[in-house]
Write a protein that holds these residues in place. Sequence first.
Motif: not given
Length: 363
Positions: A7-12, A14-18, A62-71, A79-81
């Motif tokens: 992931l090019p960037v993550t928060n503190e 380690g998540y990438y959030e949409i 409507v809100k949709a949230y997606i959260r990714w992190c390393a496998g 929680s919401p993004v």
Amino acid sequence: MSKSTILPVTNEHGYYEIRLESIGGLGANLCGKMLGELGALSLSLNSLSFSSYGSEKRGSPVKAYIRWCAGDKPLRVNSPVTHPHILGIFHEGLIGTYPVLDGVSTDTKVILNTPLPADEAAAKHHISLGELYCLDALSIAMECHSRVNMVMLGAIAKASGFIPLDAALQLCRDSIGKKYPALIDANLKGVEQGYSLLTKAEEDRNIEPLPTGGREHFVWGYDNAPIGGINPRIGSTVSNDLSPSREGYIPLFRKENCIHCGLCDSACPDMVFQFAPGEYKGKECMVNLGLDYYHCKGCLRCVEVCPTNALVTALEKDYPEKPDFLPNQEMLPDAIAYQTAGPNSWITSDSYMDEKRVDGGVV
Ligand code: SF4
Ligand code: SF4
């Protein structure tokens, strides 16, 4: 198992959030689910997606949230993004009406569905932070006969810088192809066009963000609440701006065709039509003066029932300014004042003005 995408960037944490901001009917919920699948299946990330919507009513937020992190990292945050790396805004009219830009930072890529060029959109909505990408997803979807969400999916893939177009196309095939094989080509085209037609605003945008999002807002309290807290204007309050519920279409009034039958007024769920005593063909009757678009959610029921084509479907973006069929020209200064207060609200009328007077006022 294949290696996780870096992931090019993550928060503190380690998540990438949409976060996707939309209204019911534009398909943000499905787009969020698809991005959730894409993260797990195509990018080999740990992935989570969920949506937040109230009554599942067409046109409601409507809100949709997606959260990714390393496998190799557990993903247990539901929680919401609040501080997205990607913010997809499916409907421009939400800006300033709902706090859809909350949490935007220099790390955020904002993808906005708008007919405006990216720099103009940045200035109009005071989007000063992050990267801003724009595309006219509604027009693209209409041309391709795809859904808006597929166009936005392609745009999100492109703006992300690491979601391959092929992965987005495969996802589209898997999600839509099985259920609706007849629609797959049109929607694949929508994904492709969203990917290729995205434009980016200049990096150096010297714009002051507005604390209220540039929108007038109403304060109800002891001094201005109606006696007993009762709403004296049933079905039509000063705060029910329904313009963000519209999906890009409006009913256009062609007064010369109107026979003042009142069918539109009976069909309309939101008291949009302005009837007043008048004269038609030499007889006194209630005449249709036009529409108060402030309360119109764009369901187009009135277009369906009108027997004389006095109401026709039009693209809202073709009417960004006050149309000349404003019911009461004396209201012009206030109409213009209101028109500049927010997107897609270029008309006001007696009912709106009455509410301002009766119910308290605008601050
Ligand atoms: S239904 Fe059509 S013709 Fe009848 S009042 Fe409404 S706009 Fe006029
Ligand atoms: S589209 Fe027509 S029926 Fe629907 S809310 Fe607007 S005016 Fe009323």
